[in-house]
Design an enzyme around this catalytic site. Structure first.
Site, short mmCIF file in Angstrom:
data_model
loop_
_atom_site.label_atom_id
_atom_site.label_comp_id
_atom_site.label_asym_id
_atom_site.label_seq_id
_atom_site.Cartn_x
_atom_site.Cartn_y
_atom_site.Cartn_z
CG LEU A 137 -1.91 -1.11 1.40
CD1 LEU A 137 -2.62 -0.97 2.74
CD2 LEU A 137 -2.89 -1.14 0.25
CG ASN A 138 0.59 4.28 -3.02
OD1 ASN A 138 1.77 4.10 -3.35
ND2 ASN A 138 -0.41 4.22 -3.89
CE1 TYR A 139 2.85 9.86 2.04
CE2 TYR A 139 4.29 8.64 0.56
CZ TYR A 139 3.71 9.82 0.96
OH TYR A 139 3.97 10.98 0.28
CD1 TRP A 140 -2.55 8.40 -1.35
CD2 TRP A 140 -0.31 8.30 -1.43
NE1 TRP A 140 -2.19 8.01 -2.61
CE2 TRP A 140 -0.82 7.93 -2.69
CE3 TRP A 140 1.07 8.31 -1.23
CZ2 TRP A 140 0.01 7.59 -3.75
CZ3 TRP A 140 1.90 7.95 -2.29
CH2 TRP A 140 1.36 7.60 -3.53
CB ALA A 141 -5.69 6.37 3.00
#
Ligand SMILES: [Mg+2]
Length: 223
Positions: A137-141
């Site tokens: 997963l990317n660190y942002w959501a």
């Protein structure tokens, strides 16, 4: 970063858990809608997770959780499946999710966790107990709950009412939040399209043109 139109970009995820504390409470239901960057659905995934007696006790001891999971039938399915030993472990569910990411994503490219409250709630549970998923997963959501609250504060209204009477099963909630994300996306895209661009100057020029037109219409209608 290039986006292939047909490639997995977002995991719209919703967990049902035995409580609010990721250090004490287990994930019991997982719903995921995988979408492209354009929010087109690529796959859906849903699975209950084997619940230990400790987890079932935790659910039973919290009136709100117990009520929610009894009303929608989740608890009964969870007890039946867990007693029969037919439900996968969380690690097995994690394996299946990673298989889907590998099947539909681009090798070496991370995907974005999406949904409502995912940045503050579901991400904590992933961090605590799904380290291999976390690595994908990317660190942002892309948290549509942030947009919803901001819109409500600014306008006094919900953009869409899909969140009223949510079923509170993972896949149903995940689908609802994809629809909500699409409504915001459509509105933003339409606005930028009409404005001929997406900068603040573009949008303000469009709004001022609408305002001038309204004044002219008002003058015409009162003459
Ligand atoms: Mg839910």
């Amino acid at each position: 970063m290039s986006h292939n139109k047909h490639t997995l970009a977002n995991l719209h995820l919703d967990f049902e858990t035995a409580g609010l504390d990721e250090r004490m409470h287990d994930i019991v239901d997982v719903g995921i809608v995988g979408t492209t960057a354009d929010l087109n659905t690529i796959f859906e995934f849903t699975s209950l997770v084997h619940a230990t007696p400790r987890t079932l006790t935790a659910i039973a001891s919290q009136p709100i959780v117990h009520q929610m999971m009894s009303t929608n039938g989740l608890l009964e399915r969870l007890i039946t499946g867990s007693t029969a030993g037919s439900l996968p472990s969380l690690a097995e569910v994690e394996d299946r999710i990673i298989d889907l990411i590998n099947e539909f994503g681009t090798p070496g490219v991370k995907v974005t966790l999406a949904g409502s409250g995912v940045a503050t709630f579901d991400m904590r549970f992933i961090r605590a107990s799904m380290p291999r998923l976390l690595a994908c997963l990317n660190y942002w959501a892309a948290d549509v709950g942030v947009l919803r609250r901001e819109w409500l504060t600014a306008t006094g209204d919900d953009l869409v009412t899909v969140n009223k009477d949510k079923p509170h099963t993972g896949i149903d909630d995940a689908r609802i939040h994809v629809d909500e994300a699409r409504a915001f996306r459509h509105m933003f895209a339409r606005l930028a399209d009409l404005a001929g661009g997406g900068t603040l100057e573009d949008i303000n020029a469009l709004l001022e043109a609408v305002e001038r037109q309204r004044m002219r219409d008002l003058v015409v209608s009162t003459v």
